[in-house]
Scaffold this motif. Sequence first.
Motif, PDB file in Angstrom:
ATOM      1  N   THR A  78      47.903 -14.202 -15.986  1.00 36.46           N
ATOM      2  CA  THR A  78      49.186 -14.258 -15.279  1.00 36.46           C
ATOM      3  C   THR A  78      50.258 -13.470 -16.017  1.00 36.46           C
ATOM      4  N   LEU A  79      50.195 -13.443 -17.343  1.00 33.08           N
ATOM      5  CA  LEU A  79      51.187 -12.659 -18.095  1.00 33.08           C
ATOM      6  C   LEU A  79      51.017 -11.169 -17.829  1.00 33.08           C
ATOM      7  N   ILE A  80      49.783 -10.707 -17.762  1.00 34.53           N
ATOM      8  CA  ILE A  80      49.535  -9.294 -17.444  1.00 34.53           C
ATOM      9  C   ILE A  80      50.075  -8.989 -16.050  1.00 34.53           C
ATOM     10  N   GLY A  81      49.726  -9.843 -15.097  1.00 29.66           N
ATOM     11  CA  GLY A  81      50.167  -9.636 -13.721  1.00 29.66           C
ATOM     12  C   GLY A  81      51.675  -9.689 -13.576  1.00 29.66           C
ATOM     13  N   GLN A  82      52.320 -10.629 -14.257  1.00 27.95           N
ATOM     14  CA  GLN A  82      53.782 -10.713 -14.192  1.00 27.95           C
ATOM     15  C   GLN A  82      54.425  -9.462 -14.777  1.00 27.95           C
ATOM     16  N   PHE A  83      53.849  -8.948 -15.849  1.00 25.59           N
ATOM     17  CA  PHE A  83      54.380  -7.726 -16.452  1.00 25.59           C
ATOM     18  C   PHE A  83      54.283  -6.549 -15.481  1.00 25.59           C
ATOM     19  N   THR A  84      53.093  -6.320 -14.912  1.00 29.71           N
ATOM     20  CA  THR A  84      52.942  -5.174 -14.021  1.00 29.71           C
ATOM     21  C   THR A  84      53.787  -5.355 -12.758  1.00 29.71           C
ATOM     22  N   ASP A  85      53.866  -6.591 -12.241  1.00 27.68           N
ATOM     23  CA  ASP A  85      54.731  -6.838 -11.079  1.00 27.68           C
ATOM     24  C   ASP A  85      56.185  -6.504 -11.391  1.00 27.68           C
ATOM     25  N   ALA A  86      56.648  -6.877 -12.578  1.00 27.85           N
ATOM     26  CA  ALA A  86      58.040  -6.628 -12.959  1.00 27.85           C
ATOM     27  C   ALA A  86      58.328  -5.131 -13.069  1.00 27.85           C
ATOM     28  N   VAL A  87      57.401  -4.385 -13.655  1.00 26.83           N
ATOM     29  CA  VAL A  87      57.593  -2.934 -13.773  1.00 26.83           C
ATOM     30  C   VAL A  87      57.611  -2.300 -12.379  1.00 26.83           C
ATOM     31  N   ILE A  88      56.686  -2.703 -11.530  1.00 24.91           N
ATOM     32  CA  ILE A  88      56.641  -2.154 -10.171  1.00 24.91           C
ATOM     33  C   ILE A  88      57.954  -2.442  -9.442  1.00 24.91           C
TER      34      ILE A  88
END
Length: 195
Positions: A78-88
């Motif tokens: 979830t941390l990886i996904g939250q990071f990429t979602d935030a950048v997008i």
Amino acid sequence: AAREIMDSVGIVPYLQFGEVQWWYFPDALRTGRTTGMTFYDQYTKDSFQAAYGRPMGAILSDFADPASFPDEVQFLPTLIGQFTDAVIAFVKAVYPSARFEVLYPTDVNNTPLNELINYPAAHWTPAKLDNLKTESFTFTISRHLDNARITVDYGGTRGFARSQRSFLVSIGDPTTPWHTEIEFALAENLESIVL
């Protein structure tokens, strides 16, 4: 100013999340000590503690049984996904037409633990990403064509159409089968093959 320049010449930003996953092997490979995997930065430890009310378990190896760490296996991607979602979200606020891909190395994630923690399936979907690029340099170097074919096909197992998949091949010495891997990717009619 950069946006105006890019817009004036028709450049659409295309960003790659290049191996943004948790590092793949225990620190022991570098230090010779059994120190565990790389999940223990302060932010991750604090976030896990807040979510589960306890410290993360000590995962010492990429070969650890995921069933022994169910909360960690649920939490870490979830941390990886939250990071990429935030950048997008941040980039699309400025460049709505920006495109995004993830580079996913199937070789170093070829353990049950790494595959679970390093692929945030709820976040890396065909609806959110323009492309899933796979690579597996160690399969090329070790001449493991069955696994190389799995790498070429991997995006399809995650729901990505051929037009949303690409393959990064390692051009090695003349005895490695990188030519054959290119043939696998060409046969799949992927969006791109990158040498």
